[in-house]
Design an enzyme around this catalytic site. Structure first.
Site, short mmCIF file in Angstrom:
data_model
loop_
_atom_site.label_atom_id
_atom_site.label_comp_id
_atom_site.label_asym_id
_atom_site.label_seq_id
_atom_site.Cartn_x
_atom_site.Cartn_y
_atom_site.Cartn_z
N LYS A 195 -10.80 -13.88 -50.97
CA LYS A 195 -10.79 -13.02 -49.76
C LYS A 195 -12.18 -12.44 -49.52
O LYS A 195 -12.83 -11.95 -50.43
CB LYS A 195 -9.76 -11.89 -49.94
CG LYS A 195 -9.60 -11.04 -48.69
CD LYS A 195 -8.31 -10.25 -48.66
CE LYS A 195 -8.20 -9.38 -47.43
NZ LYS A 195 -8.20 -10.13 -46.17
N HIS B 48 -5.85 -8.63 -53.77
CA HIS B 48 -5.80 -9.97 -53.16
C HIS B 48 -6.52 -10.99 -54.04
O HIS B 48 -7.28 -10.62 -54.93
CB HIS B 48 -6.45 -9.97 -51.77
CG HIS B 48 -5.56 -9.41 -50.70
ND1 HIS B 48 -5.49 -8.07 -50.43
CD2 HIS B 48 -4.70 -10.02 -49.84
CE1 HIS B 48 -4.62 -7.86 -49.44
NE2 HIS B 48 -4.13 -9.03 -49.06
P1 NAP Z 1 -9.41 -19.72 -45.23
O1 NAP Z 1 -8.58 -20.48 -46.22
O2 NAP Z 1 -10.88 -19.56 -45.48
O3 NAP Z 1 -9.13 -20.38 -43.80
C1 NAP Z 1 -9.93 -20.17 -42.66
C2 NAP Z 1 -10.10 -21.51 -42.01
O4 NAP Z 1 -10.76 -21.34 -40.75
C3 NAP Z 1 -10.99 -22.46 -42.85
O5 NAP Z 1 -10.37 -23.72 -42.92
C4 NAP Z 1 -12.28 -22.47 -42.07
O6 NAP Z 1 -13.03 -23.67 -42.26
C5 NAP Z 1 -11.73 -22.38 -40.65
N1 NAP Z 1 -12.76 -22.10 -39.66
C6 NAP Z 1 -13.93 -21.41 -39.79
N2 NAP Z 1 -14.61 -21.43 -38.63
C7 NAP Z 1 -13.87 -22.15 -37.76
C8 NAP Z 1 -14.05 -22.56 -36.39
N3 NAP Z 1 -15.14 -22.19 -35.71
N4 NAP Z 1 -13.09 -23.28 -35.79
C9 NAP Z 1 -11.98 -23.65 -36.47
N5 NAP Z 1 -11.76 -23.33 -37.77
C10 NAP Z 1 -12.69 -22.58 -38.40
O7 NAP Z 1 -8.84 -18.22 -45.06
P2 NAP Z 1 -7.30 -17.73 -45.05
O8 NAP Z 1 -6.95 -17.19 -46.39
O9 NAP Z 1 -6.43 -18.78 -44.42
O10 NAP Z 1 -7.44 -16.46 -44.09
C11 NAP Z 1 -7.91 -16.59 -42.77
C12 NAP Z 1 -7.90 -15.21 -42.10
O11 NAP Z 1 -6.56 -14.77 -41.95
C13 NAP Z 1 -8.64 -14.10 -42.89
O12 NAP Z 1 -9.29 -13.24 -41.99
C14 NAP Z 1 -7.49 -13.37 -43.59
O13 NAP Z 1 -7.79 -12.02 -43.91
C15 NAP Z 1 -6.43 -13.45 -42.51
N6 NAP Z 1 -5.04 -13.30 -42.97
C16 NAP Z 1 -4.24 -12.55 -42.18
C17 NAP Z 1 -2.90 -12.42 -42.48
C18 NAP Z 1 -2.01 -11.64 -41.53
O14 NAP Z 1 -0.77 -11.58 -41.75
N7 NAP Z 1 -2.57 -11.07 -40.45
C19 NAP Z 1 -2.37 -13.04 -43.62
C20 NAP Z 1 -3.22 -13.82 -44.41
C21 NAP Z 1 -4.56 -13.96 -44.07
P3 NAP Z 1 -14.14 -23.69 -43.44
O15 NAP Z 1 -13.42 -23.48 -44.73
O16 NAP Z 1 -14.74 -25.06 -43.27
O17 NAP Z 1 -15.10 -22.57 -43.14
#
Ligand code: NAP
Length: 268
Positions: free
Chosen positions: A160, A156
């Site tokens: 991550k 990844h």
């Molecule tokens: P990311 O870019 O860090 O996005 C997470 C977002 O959530 C950020 O904008 C963060 O803000 C925000 N956040 C944090 N605390 C919050 C709160 N209390 N209320 C509202 N928003 C909040 O990460 P990502 O790559 O999108 O991934 C997010 C998650 O999805 C991870 O756990 C990843 O492993 C998972 N994922 C799952 C799949 C699937 O198919 N299941 C696919 C891709 C990713 P800040 O940056 O300001 O902290």
């Protein structure tokens, strides 16, 4: 009438593409977008944030402020935020699609209690291809059985924050279940130094974190003289986002319960 969708983590890598995926799904309408309360993007237009042009949905800093505005919350954030959202949705009777990974055992138990009154779809990976791979892995493990060594390699992007990926763990679980093994007992997470010979029942995990890799997974079934590899490579987050929005539309019509993407795709 379309299903009213809220996206939390709206400014994240997945959040922005989820907003786009909702706009591409005729069964759904984006009616709320949430970010963390301290975000500089509170009040910004969610459509503009996702590069789509204004859609009139202003980003708010608390799910409780918009609980009356949506039917299903799509949450790809961090475990602590997802837990708080699950408590709010559980009390308000709102469905959820949960993509967040990296929950510890205590958080998993808390999540279970919070979502008991509602319908949720949780998956470590929402892409159709990965969910097909889960089926293929089950078949491969049953056919190849105990004659093969099984190793899972995942790669990844550099941002991550959890390892191994939730998808790699799900793949390990599918294989362990098919072979009647307890994943907690047989999983080996990385190797270093004088490790000794490989345990026959081990299921090994190896992790790569580099650059902008969206998500690669390979499960190797290695025998003497041949090996089978089942590989999935995601080249765009839209594959996860499209699946998550499809899951949200599906969840809106379900009674309370815990579902996964295999249920949504009719693969069970
Ligand atoms: P990311 O870019 O860090 O996005 C997470 C977002 O959530 C950020 O904008 C963060 O803000 C925000 N956040 C944090 N605390 C919050 C709160 N209390 N209320 C509202 N928003 C909040 O990460 P990502 O790559 O999108 O991934 C997010 C998650 O999805 C991870 O756990 C990843 O492993 C998972 N994922 C799952 C799949 C699937 O198919 N299941 C696919 C891709 C990713 P800040 O940056 O300001 O902290």
């Amino acid at each position: 009438m379309t299903v009213r969708i809220a996206v939390t983590g709206a400014a994240g890598r997945m959040g922005r593409i989820l907003i786009e995926a909702v706009s591409l799904n005729e069964a759904c309408t984006l009616t709320a977008a949430i970010e963390r309360p301290e975000s500089s993007l509170i009040g910004a237009d969610a459509g503009e944030l996702a590069g789509l042009g204004k859609n009139g949905v202003a980003i708010v800093g608390d799910v409780n402020a918009v609980l009356g505005d949506f039917d299903v919350l799509i949450d790809f954030t961090v475990p602590a935020a997802t837990l708080a959202n699950a408590k709010a949705c559980g009390l308000a009777g709102k469905g959820m699609v949960i993509g967040t990974t990296g929950f510890n055992a205590e958080q998993k138990a808390e999540l279970e209690a919070a979502i008991a009154p509602i319908a949720i779809c949780q998956a470590s990976n929402f892409s159709t291809g990965v969910n097909l791979c889960f089926k293929l892995l089950d078949m491969a493990a049953r056919v190849l059985g105990d004659d093969v060594d099984i190793e899972i390699v995942e790669a990844h992007h550099r941002h991550k924050i959890d390892a191994p990926s939730g998808t790699a763990l799900s793949m390990g679980q599918v294989v362990a279940d098919a072979l009647g093994r307890d994943l907690e007992k047989v999983a080996v997470y990385g190797r270093e130094g004088q490790t000794g010979a490989r345990d026959r029942e081990a299921i090994g995990f190896a992790t790569v974190r580099a650059g902008d890799i969206v998500g690669d997974h390979t499960v190797m079934f290695c025998a003497e003289g041949e090996r089978v590899e089942i590989t999935h490579k995601a080249s765009s987050r839209m594959s996860f986002a499209r699946g998550a929005v499809r899951a949200a539309a599906w969840v809106s019509a379900q009674k309370a319960g815990r579902y996964d993407m295999q249920d949504v795709l009719g693969l069970k």
